[in-house]
Design a protein around this motif. Structure first.
Motif, short mmCIF file in Angstrom:
data_model
loop_
_atom_site.label_atom_id
_atom_site.label_comp_id
_atom_site.label_asym_id
_atom_site.label_seq_id
_atom_site.Cartn_x
_atom_site.Cartn_y
_atom_site.Cartn_z
N ASP A 323 6.19 -13.67 0.66
CA ASP A 323 6.84 -12.36 0.80
C ASP A 323 8.09 -12.20 -0.05
OD1 ASP A 323 5.34 -10.96 3.27
OD2 ASP A 323 5.44 -13.11 3.56
N GLU A 326 7.02 -11.45 -3.45
CA GLU A 326 6.49 -10.10 -3.61
C GLU A 326 7.60 -9.07 -3.72
OE1 GLU A 326 4.08 -9.96 -0.15
OE2 GLU A 326 2.80 -11.59 -0.81
N ASN A 355 0.90 -6.31 -1.31
CA ASN A 355 0.98 -7.29 -0.23
C ASN A 355 -0.39 -7.47 0.43
OD1 ASN A 355 1.59 -7.82 2.87
ND2 ASN A 355 3.38 -8.51 1.76
N THR A 382 6.43 -0.21 -2.37
CA THR A 382 5.94 -1.26 -1.49
C THR A 382 5.08 -0.64 -0.40
OG1 THR A 382 6.58 -3.15 -0.09
CG2 THR A 382 7.89 -1.15 0.12
N SER A 411 6.33 -7.74 6.13
CA SER A 411 6.78 -9.12 6.36
C SER A 411 7.67 -9.68 5.26
CB SER A 411 5.56 -10.03 6.55
OG SER A 411 4.63 -9.84 5.51
N ALA A 413 8.57 -8.24 2.15
CA ALA A 413 8.22 -8.01 0.75
C ALA A 413 8.77 -6.72 0.19
CB ALA A 413 6.69 -8.03 0.60
N GLN A 431 10.35 -17.33 7.96
CA GLN A 431 9.23 -16.62 8.54
C GLN A 431 8.85 -17.25 9.88
OE1 GLN A 431 7.92 -13.89 7.76
NE2 GLN A 431 7.71 -13.60 5.57
N THR A 442 12.29 -14.49 3.83
CA THR A 442 11.97 -13.08 3.71
C THR A 442 13.01 -12.38 2.84
OG1 THR A 442 13.29 -12.59 5.69
CG2 THR A 442 10.95 -13.03 6.02
N TRP A 492 12.10 -9.51 9.53
CA TRP A 492 11.51 -8.63 8.51
C TRP A 492 12.33 -7.36 8.29
CZ3 TRP A 492 5.74 -8.70 10.53
CH2 TRP A 492 5.24 -10.01 10.44
#
Length: 550
Positions: A323, A326, A355, A382, A411, A413, A431, A442, A492
């Protein structure tokens, strides 16, 4: 005389007229199923009481497993075995209070003829509505008729009215008057010209969507068949997560340390410790930095316009979470990555990442990136889970509001430019071990206030479609944000969202996924123009566009 051994088929017995069959689908990971079972059990109790009050008995199609300590369907094979003993004409209720792998049920539902009702709790902590939206999206893609309901306590009048309707008519009707077909002739000349030329460009020159293994977590609705997307100009490059892991092993420690240093210099606060099982460690962050470099290098090697990492199957057993990687990829301002020969890769550009290898998001992200870039805006985009929401009355960045405020969450990203304070406003936390055994950080923060275009690409009626709408992201008081964060996953990032022209019920019944794409615009007028140009581009690529609430 034949000596063949003929199979013996046992026909399932039809349930009684005053009976419905309940199935409860869960995760592939028993660690998650075990933790979530008490919430599911309580949800089923309340749901059964609601049916009983209407004279209907709920019978479970599969038992609680003492050894596993949960009663979920946990694999595709188990789902097939459960449905083999359900009469194909029986009314089925799919009760969800957790995340679930839709692939566990699809084989049985494909051949089921009876009425289907999907039901979710309404909770941030126990994401049944997220799981149900994913299942609903899969059913819509498959062309399987179903009805859907949701509730906080299964006692509210809206739920009970829908339940009675389903018991009587085996269908629940909902208001979808907010949806209208897009007409490109209604768009201003400048945006219409831009959208048409961008569509013509991508159909002529083509684009590549690199997919590091598809079918993440059984999300059938997140797979786009080649015959549907290729006419748009977008083609898949089927990549392997094993190749990504192998490429990570070739990244030098000093290269990864440069990425970490860049992030530290930007002000990200990493909450680290020394226990690999419970803490975010420097070693986990270093592995994520290697994954980031490896992903960019592979994207360059194959000429990808966007990439998507599945992670949840396979890679989760080898490497920390993807994540943070990403979120960096989705941002224009990100740590520079160089080829092994020293050439900077994708300089000054976001490399859109979808994702969980959600290919619908991949197509959407490529389109968004091109429209936003052409309009001179930050193209960072996103997906979020449609996680939860509540009515809120009080102060906000818009002043006093008295509205239903959605909480979108993914999560970790989210691109930094979406966060209040950017990188400096971000915190990286480990995470949750329930889903991410090997940890990883994260990109956590509160998404900034501003005007947003939301969208979802999907398949229905055998064609590629897209829903587009407008929203406003708002900032809520710190104490309200913290209260809401405690209701969901605290590691998150969150986005507080007011959907424009779309009620809670309309969005829930219409949205064909648990995922929604978002992109910011500097003001309301520009957001409207960006939505229009995006709709024209999509339409020009052969995608049926539906406007929701606009």
């Amino acid at each position: 005389m034949s000596t063949y051994v003929l199979p013996e088929l046992e026909a399932p017995v039809m349930c009684a007229p005053d009976e419905v069959i309940l199935v409860a689908n869960g995760d592939l990971r028993h660690s998650a199923n075990k933790v979530c079972w008490p919430a599911q059990s309580e949800m089923e109790r309340k749901l059964s009481e609601a049916f009983a009050a209407e004279g209907i008995c709920v019978r479970r199609a599969h038992a609680y497993d003492e050894s596993l300590q949960h009663g979920f369907i946990y694999s595709q094979r188990m789902g097939m075995d459960v449905f083999a003993n359900i009469h194909p004409d029986a009314p089925i209720v799919i009760a969800e209070s957790v995340w679930q792998y839709s692939s566990h049920l699809l084989a049985g539902l494909f051949s089921h003829r009876g009425p289907i009702l999907t039901v979710a709790n309404w909770s941030g902590q126990w994401p049944g509505l997220v799981g149900m939206l994913n299942l609903n999206g899969c059913l819509r893609k498959a062309g399987i008729p179903y009805s859907t309901l949701w509730s906080v306590d299964f006692k509210d009048e809206s739920f009970l009215t829908g339940l009675r309707e389903w018991i009587k008519d085996k269908v629940v009707t909902h208001d979808q008057s907010h949806v209208q077909a897009f007409v490109s002739d209604d768009v201003n000349k400048s945006e219409r010209q831009l959208g048409k030329l961008l569509a013509a460009q991508i159909r002529q020159n083509k684009a590549i969507m690199g997919v590091f293994d598809e079918g993440c977590m059984g999300m059938y609705n997140a797979i786009l068949e080649d015959g549907l997307i290729n006419p748009t100009g977008i083609y898949k490059e089927r990549l392997s997560q094993s190749s990504l892991y192998a490429a990570m092993l070739t990244v030098r420690d000093d290269e990864a340390q440069e990425i970490r240093k860049w992030l530290d210099d930007q002000g990200i606060r990493f909450v680290t410790g020394t226990c690999e099982e419970t803490d975010l460690t420097d070693a986990q962050i270093l592995a994520q930095c290697k994954m980031y470099i490896a992903a960019v290098r592979i994207a360059d090697e194959f000429g990808c316009d966007a990439i998507g990492i599945q992670y949840q199957q396979g890679l989760k057993d080898l490497a920390p979470a993807s994540d943070l990687v990403e979120g960096l990829l989705n941002n224009v301002q990100r740590p520079p990555v160089y080829s092994t020969s020293g050439r900077e890769l994708f300089p000054g550009k976001a490399l859109p990442h979808f994702n969980e290898a959600d290919e619908c998001v991949g197509v959407d992200s490529i389109i968004t990136n091109r429209v936003w870039t052409a309009m001179g805006m930050d193209p960072a985009t996103t997906l979020h889970d449609v996680r939860w929401g509540e009515h809120y009355k009080g102060t906000s960045s818009l002043g006093e509001i008295d509205e239903f405020v959605w909480l979108f969450q993914i999560s970790g990203a989210v691109p930094a430019s979406h966060l209040e304070g950017g990188y400096a406003g971000a915190v990286s936390e480990r995470q949750p071990g329930m889903y991410f055994r090997l940890g990883g950080g994260t990109l956590k923060g509160v998404c900034k206030g501003g005007e947003v275009v939301w969208s979802r690409v999907f398949i229905e009626d055998g064609i590629l479609q897209a829903d587009l709408g407008r929203a406003t992201a708002v900032l809520l008081p710190a104490e309200e944000t913290q209260r809401r964060w405690k209701e969901v996953t605290q590691q998150w990032p969150v986005m507080h969202v007011l959907l424009k022209g779309v009620t809670q019920e309309q969005f829930m019944v219409r949205h064909p996924s648990n995922h929604v794409n978002v992109a910011y615009a500097p003001d309301s007028e520009t957001a409207d123009r960006a939505l229009a140009a995006k709709a024209v581009m999509m339409s020009g690529m052969g995608i049926q566009v539906n406007l929701c609430g606009v």
